[in-house]
Write an enzyme that holds these catalytic residues in place. Structure first.
Site, PDB file in Angstrom:
ATOM      1  N   GLY A   2       0.813  -1.310  -0.009  1.00  0.00           N
ATOM      2  CA  GLY A   2       0.063   0.021   0.100  1.00  0.00           C
ATOM      3  C   GLY A   2       0.827   1.242   0.202  1.00  0.00           C
ATOM      4  N   ASP A   4       0.299   4.121   1.437  1.00  0.00           N
ATOM      5  CA  ASP A   4       0.382   4.743   2.714  1.00  0.00           C
ATOM      6  C   ASP A   4       1.657   4.073   3.546  1.00  0.00           C
ATOM      7  OD1 ASP A   4      -1.118   2.577   2.893  1.00  0.00           O
ATOM      8  OD2 ASP A   4      -2.421   3.239   4.240  1.00  0.00           O
ATOM      9  N   ASP A  25       0.781   2.491  12.414  1.00  0.00           N
ATOM     10  CA  ASP A  25      -0.300   3.220  11.641  1.00  0.00           C
ATOM     11  C   ASP A  25      -1.568   2.791  12.283  1.00  0.00           C
ATOM     12  OD1 ASP A  25      -1.797   4.847  10.046  1.00  0.00           O
ATOM     13  OD2 ASP A  25      -0.492   4.776   8.512  1.00  0.00           O
ATOM     14  N   THR A  28      -7.382   3.099   9.185  1.00  0.00           N
ATOM     15  CA  THR A  28      -8.445   2.331   8.848  1.00  0.00           C
ATOM     16  C   THR A  28      -8.032   1.077   9.112  1.00  0.00           C
ATOM     17  OG1 THR A  28      -9.057   3.837   7.250  1.00  0.00           O
ATOM     18  CG2 THR A  28     -10.152   1.695   7.331  1.00  0.00           C
ATOM     19  N   THR A  80     -21.372  -1.146  30.656  1.00  0.00           N
ATOM     20  CA  THR A  80     -21.119  -1.723  29.441  1.00  0.00           C
ATOM     21  C   THR A  80     -20.051  -0.657  28.646  1.00  0.00           C
ATOM     22  OG1 THR A  80     -23.215  -2.448  29.228  1.00  0.00           O
ATOM     23  CG2 THR A  80     -22.352  -2.240  27.250  1.00  0.00           C
TER      24      THR A  80
HETATM   25  N1  LIG Z   1      -9.057  13.003  15.619  1.00  0.00           N
HETATM   26  C1  LIG Z   1      -9.270  11.733  15.667  1.00  0.00           C
HETATM   27  N2  LIG Z   1      -9.902  11.354  16.792  1.00  0.00           N
HETATM   28  C2  LIG Z   1     -10.428  10.248  16.883  1.00  0.00           C
HETATM   29  N3  LIG Z   1     -10.452   9.616  15.653  1.00  0.00           N
HETATM   30  C3  LIG Z   1      -9.693   9.672  14.483  1.00  0.00           C
HETATM   31  C4  LIG Z   1      -9.488  10.985  14.472  1.00  0.00           C
HETATM   32  N4  LIG Z   1      -8.960  11.195  13.111  1.00  0.00           N
HETATM   33  C5  LIG Z   1      -9.275  10.112  12.558  1.00  0.00           C
HETATM   34  N5  LIG Z   1      -9.853   9.182  13.323  1.00  0.00           N
HETATM   35  C6  LIG Z   1     -10.162   7.856  12.890  1.00  0.00           C
HETATM   36  O1  LIG Z   1      -9.204   7.316  12.699  1.00  0.00           O
HETATM   37  C7  LIG Z   1      -9.333   6.386  11.192  1.00  0.00           C
HETATM   38  C8  LIG Z   1      -8.842   6.963  10.251  1.00  0.00           C
HETATM   39  O2  LIG Z   1      -7.377   7.065  10.180  1.00  0.00           O
HETATM   40  P1  LIG Z   1      -6.419   7.879   9.478  1.00  0.00           P
HETATM   41  O3  LIG Z   1      -5.008   7.359   9.688  1.00  0.00           O
HETATM   42  O4  LIG Z   1      -6.767   9.141   9.169  1.00  0.00           O
HETATM   43  O5  LIG Z   1      -6.632   7.169   8.160  1.00  0.00           O
HETATM   44  P2  LIG Z   1      -6.252   6.191   7.097  1.00  0.00           P
HETATM   45  O6  LIG Z   1      -6.916   5.051   7.218  1.00  0.00           O
HETATM   46  O7  LIG Z   1      -6.904   6.770   5.588  1.00  0.00           O
HETATM   47  O8  LIG Z   1      -4.903   6.142   6.787  1.00  0.00           O
HETATM   48  C9  LIG Z   1     -10.912   6.347  11.098  1.00  0.00           C
HETATM   49  O9  LIG Z   1     -11.266   5.168  11.674  1.00  0.00           O
HETATM   50  C10 LIG Z   1     -11.084   7.831  11.754  1.00  0.00           C
HETATM   51  O10 LIG Z   1     -12.554   7.452  12.421  1.00  0.00           O
HETATM   52  C1  LIG Z   2      -3.505  -1.958   4.639  1.00  0.00           C
HETATM   53  C2  LIG Z   2      -3.888  -0.720   4.229  1.00  0.00           C
HETATM   54  C3  LIG Z   2      -5.588  -1.039   4.071  1.00  0.00           C
HETATM   55  C4  LIG Z   2      -3.911   0.360   5.396  1.00  0.00           C
HETATM   56  O1  LIG Z   2      -4.457   1.278   4.639  1.00  0.00           O
HETATM   57  P1  LIG Z   2      -5.014   2.474   6.028  1.00  0.00           P
HETATM   58  O2  LIG Z   2      -5.447   1.940   7.186  1.00  0.00           O
HETATM   59  O3  LIG Z   2      -3.703   3.474   6.173  1.00  0.00           O
HETATM   60  O4  LIG Z   2      -5.878   3.344   5.165  1.00  0.00           O
HETATM   61  C5  LIG Z   2      -3.290  -0.458   2.755  1.00  0.00           C
HETATM   62  O5  LIG Z   2      -1.998   0.002   3.074  1.00  0.00           O
HETATM   63  C6  LIG Z   2      -3.606  -1.381   1.677  1.00  0.00           C
HETATM   64  O6  LIG Z   2      -4.569  -1.333   1.054  1.00  0.00           O
HETATM   65  N1  LIG Z   2      -2.322  -2.035   1.494  1.00  0.00           N
HETATM   66  C7  LIG Z   2      -2.490  -3.036   0.266  1.00  0.00           C
HETATM   67  C8  LIG Z   2      -1.958  -4.336   0.579  1.00  0.00           C
HETATM   68  C9  LIG Z   2      -0.448  -4.252   1.008  1.00  0.00           C
HETATM   69  O7  LIG Z   2      -0.083  -3.221   1.823  1.00  0.00           O
HETATM   70  O8  LIG Z   2       0.260  -5.170   0.937  1.00  0.00           O
END
Ligand SMILES: Nc1ncnc2c1ncn2[C@@H]1O[C@H](COP(=O)(O)OP(=O)(O)O)[C@@H](O)[C@H]1O
Ligand SMILES: CC(C)(COP(=O)(O)O)[C@@H](O)C(=O)NCCC(=O)O
Length: 149
Positions: A2, A4, A25, A28, A80
């Site tokens: 990916g 990222d 990281d 998501t 809860t």
């Molecule tokens: N400031 C924040 N406080 C709480 N949750 C957050 C915040 N910013 C992002 N998130 C949550 O973190 C997740 C996304 O993380 P992020 O690193 O921004 O995205 P990506 O997956 O695109 O790398 C989402 O589930 C979002 O709800």
């Molecule tokens: C693993 C991930 C979903 C992480 O994405 P993110 O949570 O940073 O949005 C992304 O890097 C992705 O789709 N990767 C492709 C598969 C791989 O990295 O091998």
């Protein structure tokens, strides 16, 4: 791999040239990536993201409420919401600490650990295994890649 994850590795190599690094990281997906001092990717772990997991837990059960992701007052809860907060905070904290320990064992080194992504700020204060929290880490990697095109 990916983009990222790639950007996370590039940023770690560029910003912290000494030694091996792990980038956690908290996005998501919850990923842990490890890079060697020479810039070689050692490997990556991909696990379900924390908010992704929480949404799944709430969405697929009949009686669990939506909660705020914050540290509860104690590990064991009596309502809860606190019980769920404990599972989400201490469960994933244990996962991340376990990743770091196992990676360090596998690479036979003590890696520097950088946390980034959406909810990294919640986990960083709870463990000494994360050395740096930088919400902009991935973007710094993208910037570095762009600057070198
Ligand atoms: N400031 C924040 N406080 C709480 N949750 C957050 C915040 N910013 C992002 N998130 C949550 O973190 C997740 C996304 O993380 P992020 O690193 O921004 O995205 P990506 O997956 O695109 O790398 C989402 O589930 C979002 O709800
Ligand atoms: C693993 C991930 C979903 C992480 O994405 P993110 O949570 O940073 O949005 C992304 O890097 C992705 O789709 N990767 C492709 C598969 C791989 O990295 O091998």
């Amino acid at each position: 791999m990916g983009t990222d994850i790639y950007a996370n590795l590039v940023a770690a190599h560029h910003l912290y040239p000494e030694g091996k690094k792990i980038i956690i990281d908290f996005g998501t997906a919850l990923t842990a990536s490890c890079i060697a001092e020479n810039g070689e990717t050692i490997g990556v772990i991909i696990a379900p993201g924390i908010i992704t997991s929480l949404n799944s837990l709430v969405g697929q059960t009949a009686q669990l409420p939506e909660i705020e992701l914050v540290k509860p007052q104690s590990v064991l809860g009596l309502d809860t919401v606190s019980c769920m907060q404990s599972g989400m905070v201490y469960g994933f904290l244990g996962m991340v600490e376990g990743f770091v320990e196992r990676i360090n064992e596998e690479v036979e080194d003590q890696c520097m650990v950088i946390a980034t992504g959406g909810v990294s700020h919640i986990y960083k204060p709870l463990t000494s295994k994360i050395h740096i929290a930088d919400r902009l880490h991935t973007l710094k990697g993208l910037y570095h890649l762009g600057a070198n095109i």
